[in-house]
Scaffold this motif. Structure first.
Motif, mmCIF file in Angstrom:
data_model
loop_
_atom_site.group_PDB
_atom_site.id
_atom_site.type_symbol
_atom_site.label_atom_id
_atom_site.label_comp_id
_atom_site.label_asym_id
_atom_site.label_seq_id
_atom_site.Cartn_x
_atom_site.Cartn_y
_atom_site.Cartn_z
ATOM 1 N N LYS A 88 -0.355 -5.018 1.194
ATOM 2 C CA LYS A 88 -1.794 -4.869 0.906
ATOM 3 C C LYS A 88 -2.572 -5.972 1.607
ATOM 4 C CE LYS A 88 -1.659 -2.419 -3.407
ATOM 5 N NZ LYS A 88 -2.556 -2.024 -4.472
ATOM 6 N N ARG A 89 -3.776 -5.650 2.018
ATOM 7 C CA ARG A 89 -4.608 -6.596 2.787
ATOM 8 C C ARG A 89 -4.761 -7.939 2.079
ATOM 9 N NH1 ARG A 89 -7.330 -5.556 6.844
ATOM 10 N NH2 ARG A 89 -7.550 -3.327 6.511
ATOM 11 N N GLU A 90 -4.939 -7.937 0.755
ATOM 12 C CA GLU A 90 -5.168 -9.211 0.048
ATOM 13 C C GLU A 90 -3.931 -10.120 0.008
ATOM 14 O OE1 GLU A 90 -4.712 -6.129 -3.375
ATOM 15 O OE2 GLU A 90 -5.512 -6.166 -1.349
ATOM 16 N N HIS A 91 -2.764 -9.595 0.372
ATOM 17 C CA HIS A 91 -1.538 -10.415 0.375
ATOM 18 C C HIS A 91 -1.172 -10.885 1.786
ATOM 19 C CE1 HIS A 91 -0.813 -9.731 -3.821
ATOM 20 N NE2 HIS A 91 -0.876 -8.432 -3.647
ATOM 21 N N ARG A 92 -1.900 -10.425 2.777
ATOM 22 C CA ARG A 92 -1.598 -10.859 4.160
ATOM 23 C C ARG A 92 -2.156 -12.239 4.396
ATOM 24 N NH1 ARG A 92 -3.675 -5.282 6.840
ATOM 25 N NH2 ARG A 92 -2.302 -3.947 5.636
ATOM 26 N N ASP A 128 0.815 -1.213 0.000
ATOM 27 C CA ASP A 128 0.000 0.000 0.000
ATOM 28 C C ASP A 128 0.844 1.256 0.000
ATOM 29 O OD1 ASP A 128 -2.613 -0.888 -0.152
ATOM 30 O OD2 ASP A 128 -2.743 -1.251 1.996
ATOM 31 N N THR A 186 3.885 -1.301 3.823
ATOM 32 C CA THR A 186 2.739 -2.009 4.374
ATOM 33 C C THR A 186 2.170 -2.919 3.301
ATOM 34 O OG1 THR A 186 2.236 -0.082 5.731
ATOM 35 C CG2 THR A 186 0.492 -1.724 5.479
#
Length: 107
Positions: free
Chosen positions: A102-106, A92, A100
Motif C-alpha cells: 500500500k502507498r502509505e507503507h512505501r 493492496d 503490491t
C-alpha cells in the motif's frame, strides 16, 4: 555479505518447514534477540550474516509472523494468495506472483 534475494511483496516458502508467507520487511543481517536465535535447534541454526525476512506466514493450522533467514527460503511457485488476516492492512492486492505494498507503507 549477501544481497537480499527477495523483496517486499514476494511470496516465499520455507525450505525445511511446512509454511509459506509474504515478505513485509527485510533486515540486511540478523536483527532479532539472542534468545530467539539460541531457540533454533543447532543443526538448523542459520548464519547471522545474511538477509533475514519478516513474513506474514501461514501453515495448515494458523497464521502468524515469521522471521526467516535467506538460506531457508525459496520462491513459492504456486501462484496462490497467502491467507493471512494482516495482508489487507499492508498490501493492496496480489497479481499472481507478488503483493503490491500500500502507498502509505512505501518508503
Amino acid at each position: 555479505m549477501p544481497l537480499a534475494r527477495y523483496g517486499i511483496g514476494d511470496v516465499v516458502r520455507h525450505r525445511l518447514l511446512d509454511f509459506r508467507g509474504v515478505i513485509f520487511d527485510v533486515d540486511p543481517e540478523f536483527a532479532n534477540s539472542d534468545e530467539w536465535y539460541e531457540a533454533i535447534p543447532a543443526d538448523m541454526r542459520p548464519a547471522k550474516d545474511q538477509p533475514f525476512y519478516h513474513l506474514l506466514a501461514e501453515n495448515s493450522d494458523s497464521s502468524y509472523v515469521a522471521y526467516v533467514s535467506q538460506q531457508n527460503l525459496v520462491l513459492d511457485e504456486e501462484g496462490e494468495p497467502v491467507d493471512h488476516p494482516a495482508i489487507g492492512t499492508m498490501f493492496d492486492g496480489f497479481d499472481g506472483e507478488r503483493y503490491t505494498l500500500k502507498r502509505e507503507h512505501r518508503h
